[in-house]
Every structure is written in structure tokens, then in C-alpha cells.
Design a protein around this motif. Structure first.
Motif, PDB file in Angstrom:
ATOM      1  N   ALA A   1     -57.322  24.378 -20.858  1.00 34.20           N
ATOM      2  CA  ALA A   1     -57.877  23.166 -20.229  1.00 34.20           C
ATOM      3  C   ALA A   1     -56.704  22.337 -19.662  1.00 34.20           C
ATOM      4  O   ALA A   1     -55.446  22.762 -19.851  1.00 34.20           O
ATOM      5  CB  ALA A   1     -58.092  22.280 -21.697  1.00 34.20           C
TER       6      ALA A   1
ATOM      7  N   VAL B   1     -61.970  22.398 -18.201  1.00 32.55           N
ATOM      8  CA  VAL B   1     -61.897  23.475 -19.292  1.00 32.55           C
ATOM      9  C   VAL B   1     -62.106  24.765 -18.652  1.00 32.55           C
ATOM     10  O   VAL B   1     -62.990  24.855 -17.657  1.00 32.55           O
ATOM     11  CB  VAL B   1     -62.736  23.158 -20.520  1.00 32.55           C
ATOM     12  CG1 VAL B   1     -62.207  22.072 -21.297  1.00 32.55           C
ATOM     13  CG2 VAL B   1     -64.132  23.282 -19.959  1.00 32.55           C
TER      14      VAL B   1
ATOM     15  N   VAL C   1     -59.380  15.272 -21.364  1.00 34.46           N
ATOM     16  CA  VAL C   1     -59.596  16.624 -20.852  1.00 34.46           C
ATOM     17  C   VAL C   1     -60.340  16.390 -19.319  1.00 34.46           C
ATOM     18  O   VAL C   1     -60.980  15.410 -19.241  1.00 34.46           O
ATOM     19  CB  VAL C   1     -60.475  17.276 -21.760  1.00 34.46           C
ATOM     20  CG1 VAL C   1     -60.742  18.643 -20.942  1.00 34.46           C
ATOM     21  CG2 VAL C   1     -59.977  17.653 -23.050  1.00 34.46           C
TER      22      VAL C   1
END
Ligand code: NAD
Ligand code: ZN
Ligand code: ZN
Length: 400
Positions: free
Chosen positions: A28, A69, A66
Motif C-alpha cells: 500500500a 493499495v 492510505v
């Protein structure tokens, strides 16, 4: 993107480097919102850890959002807020399945280098030399996180970065150091070093049932924090003879367990200090272990010496006779961070623990070189420095 890069002893520079990219399906990319400087980074800054190359991106304590991913990461999605543990661990190997995450046997592509040094290789670590994987670290605007389906822990509520960031390393490290002492009610624990790791070891020793913790350092502000924020009794090793004081405080028997939260750059006055400095300069010894020597000698018979402090190589005049003749147990290790993140996050969520008390300075990433110098010299009563890589920019996405 910008990142804090290692260039040599006492030389770190914030530079433009290529943005990290997804390389493997379990990767990620995290947009780093907070990262910290660790005592372990000082060992790199002072040039004591081999296989650092010019331009290496530093940092192993970081958290963020994040942004991308890989196809095999099903538990995270862009927008998730995560804290990333410093050991890189696959979650599936012999060691990971035994919860010994810092020993993962799949995450160090340069294992052969570590094998030369240690016999066998530990896990890869972010921003911590080529011998430990050569991974770019998190003192940067973005970081690639391998095995993102295993390591990062999601922070689902509105806890501040300062409260959860230290789940990445020093809070689990202090906790594992105390857990390794097998504390029983009524125990007295001695802790060398009142840096962030020592302070969290003190807190954890009390959480695990210690009756008394005696903390040792020389910086007044650190000793004060050990007393006032953590409840320890303190000894200034510049004012008292630590061995005599510990014997007196424990009716002659010695502490039930001793924690060395100092590591390979221990400081000492007098003949011992000079001895280690000269041997280190002549490369006859790689590490300076005054705290470990004292811990082994001070510990009571049958006690445990727990060593979260990092040692990298070869130590001289370590009284191993104390280990055998006093039947001591020694426990150590890079922390198996993944094992501790969830239970410690629960303690933070329910208000039992607020690790943010150690933060004395918050700087922008651009100020990392100043931060390293300040933390090395313990200037401005500095205890823990948090760097904010995006302090001057608006959030990618409004917090909810
Ligand atoms: P720090 O530099 O802030 O703290 C070290 C403290 O030790 C300082 O306050 C210093 O004054 C004190 N000290 C030095 N010599 C001493 C002596 N002879 N007696 C008593 N105290 C002495 O660093 P930190 O961030 O708290 O980290 C401490 C150690 O823990 C480092 O070696 C670091 O690499 C290690 N560490 C290990 C792990 C792990 O996974 N095992 C994780 C994080 C940090
Ligand atoms: Zn660290
Ligand atoms: Zn593994």
C-alpha cells in the motif's frame, strides 16, 4: 516527494526523491501525516549501523492515510487512517505465525548481509540500512508499505496522531521490555535510560503490576518526566553511585528485573567512559554498553535483564559471569510490534493510556535535520520529536 535522507555521519538532508509506487500485490502507499525521530535513528545518524547508503530515506515510526493499495490488500482502502509497525512482516512464515514478527523470514531481501553480522537475519525494517532490507522509510511525504494486509492498524476514531503514532514502535517497545520482565506483584524494576522507550517501559511495568520502578538517567527533564508522568523513583547517575543506590533501595538484594533502555551509545564518566570511547574509535568494540554492564551486575539473583536498547555488534567487558553465577535470564529483541498494537490501541481508546505526553516538539519535515541535531544533543529539553510532512498543505480528504 520530499523525504529526509541519510548522507553520512551527522548529515541528513530533506530532498526531492521519486514517489513510491506499488511494487507487489500486497503493498500500500501511505500519505504520511506524522512521523517521529527515534533513539534508533541516532545510531544511524552517528554512523554506528553499517550498510547505510547515501540518499537512503530514513524513518520507521510513521502513520498516515492510505492512498493506494495493491490488488491483494483487501482489508484497507484509500482514505483509511493507519499506523504502520516498524518491522516488515509477511504474517505467514515460521516466525510470523508464532507472533515473532521482528524475525519474519520473508521480508529481508538482503538477508545475506545480516547473516554475516548476526548469524541469521531478522525481519526487514523501514529506513534502517541495507542489511535490514534497504526499505525507504517514513520520514517522507509518502511511503510504500509492504505486506499492508498484515502490518498497518486502522484508526477508526478521531484520536489525534500524537496519541496513536507511537503504536508504530516505542510504545510496544516499552511494553515488550516490561512484559519480558515477567513481573510479579510487589516487584521492583530498574530502568536505565529515560528516553521515550524508557518512559514507556516504566509506565508498562506499572501496568503489569510492578510495585516500584527506579529510573536512571542524567537529564533533569527526563528524570522529571519519569517521576511526574510515570510514577518512578529516579536516580541521576551523575549525582549518585547507581550500584550503591540500587542496593540501598532494595535492602541489598537488587531489583527483581532490570531494563536497559539505553542501547549501544551508552554514556559513562570516568575510566569506563574513556575505555569504551577509545575502543570504539579504534574499532576494537562496536557498541558502548555501560548500562548493560550495570544492569547485569545490579540485578538480583535469579532476576531478569530485559534489553530493548539496540545493540548492533560487539561489546566488550560484559560481565557474563553475573549471568551464570546469579542465574539471570536475558531477554531482548527488536519489538514484535504487530503483536501489541491492538491491545495497546484499546488502552488508548478507553483512556487508560495517553502516550502523547512524551512529545516535546512538533516540526515540519523540512526541519528534520534540525530535529536530529536537537534530539542527539538533548537540546531544548527535547524528549520526542514529531515531524509533520504535510503541515503546510490541506488534507487530501476532510476527516470524518
Ligand atoms: P534516547 O536517546 O531518547 O534515550 C536514551 C537515554 O539513555 C538518554 O536519555 C540518555 O541520557 C540515557 N543514558 C545514556 N547512557 C546512560 C547510562 N549509562 N545510564 C542511564 N541512562 C543513560 O532514545 P530512545 O528513543 O528512548 O531509545 C532508547 C534505546 O531503545 C535505543 O537504543 C533505541 O535504539 C532502542 N529502541 C529499540 C527498539 C526495539 O525494537 N528493541 C525500538 C525502539 C528503540
Ligand atoms: Zn524506533
Ligand atoms: Zn513472516
Amino acid at each position: 516527494m520530499k523525504a529526509n535522507c541519510w548522507y553520512g555521519s551527522h548529515d541528513v538532508r530533506v530532498e526531492e526523491v521519486p514517489d513510491p509506487k506499488i511494487l507487489n500485490p500486497r503493498d500500500a502507499i501511505v500519505r504520511v501525516t506524522a512521523t517521529a525521530i527515534c533513539g534508533s535513528d541516532l545510531h544511524l545518524y552517528n554512523g554506528f549501523i553499517p550498510t547505510m547508503y547515501q540518499g537512503d530515506v530514513l524513518g520507521h515510526e510513521f502513520m498516515g492515510e492510505v492512498v493506494e493499495v495493491g490488488p491483494s490488500v483487501n482489508n484497507l482502502k484509500p482514505g483509511d487512517r493507519v499506523v504502520v509497525p516498524f518491522p516488515i512482516s509477511c504474517g505467514r512464515c515460521f516466525f510470523c505465525t508464532r507472533q515473532l514478527f521482528s524475525l519474519c523470514e520473508n521480508s529481508n531481501p538482503n538477508a545475506w548481509m545480516a547473516e554475516k553480522m548476526f548469524g541469521h537475519s531478522p525481519a526487514g525494517i523501514f529506513g534502517y540500512s541495507h542489511m535490514l532490507g534497504g526499505y525507504a522509510g517514513g520520514q517522507a511525504e509518502y511511503a510504500r508499505v509492504p505486506y499492508a494486509d498484515v502490518g498497518p492498524i486502522k484508526i477508526a476514531n478521531g484520536l489525534s496522531d500524537e496519541k496513536v503514532l507511537f503504536l508504530s514502535d516505542i510504545l510496544p517497545t516499552g511494553y515488550m521490555a516490561a512484559e519480558n520482565c515477567d513481573i510479579e506483584p510487589g516487584d521492583t524494576i530498574a530502568v536505565w535510560g529515560c528516553g521515550p522507550v524508557g518512559l514507556f517501559a516504566i509506565k508498562s511495568a506499572f501496568m503489569l503490576g510492578a510495585e516500584r520502578v527506579i529510573a536512571i538517567d542524567r537529564f533533569p527533564e527526563r528524570l522529571r518526566m519519569a517521576r511526574e508522568s510515570c510514577g518512578a523513583e529516579t536516580l541521576d547517575y551523575e549525582q549518585v553511585d547507581v550500584m550503591v543506590a540500587l542496593a540501598e533501595l532494595t535492602a541489598g538484594r537488587g531489583p527483581d528485573a532490570c531494563i536497559d533502555a539505553v542501547g549501544l551509545e551508552g554514556h559513562a564518566h570516568g575510566a569506563w567512559g574513556a575505555y569504551d570511547k577509545v575502543k570504539q574509535l579504534l574499532r576494537l568494540e562496536s557498541d558502548r554498553p555501560p548500562a548493560l554492564r550495570q544492569a547485569l551486575r545490579a540485578c538480583r539473583n535469579g532476576g531478569t535483564v530485559s534489553v530493548p536498547g539496540v545493540y548492533g555488534g560487539f561489546l566488550d567487558k560484559v560481565p557474563f559471569g553475573s549471568v551464570v553465577n546469579k542465574a539471570l535470564t536475558i531477554k531482548s529483541g527488536q519489538t514484535h510490534v504487530q503483536r501489541y498494537m491492538r491491545p495497546l490501541l484499546e488502552k488508548i481508546e478507553n483512556g487508560e493510556l495517553d502516550p502523547s505526553f512524551v512529545v516535546t516538539h512538533t516540526l515540519s519535515l523540512d526541519d528534520a535535520p534540525r530535529g536530529f541535531e536537537m534530539f542527539l544533543k538533548k537540546q531544548e529539553e527535547c524528549i520526542k520529536i514529531v515531524l509533520k510532512p504535510h503541515a503546510d498543505k490541506p488534507a487530501v480528504r476532510a476527516a470524518n
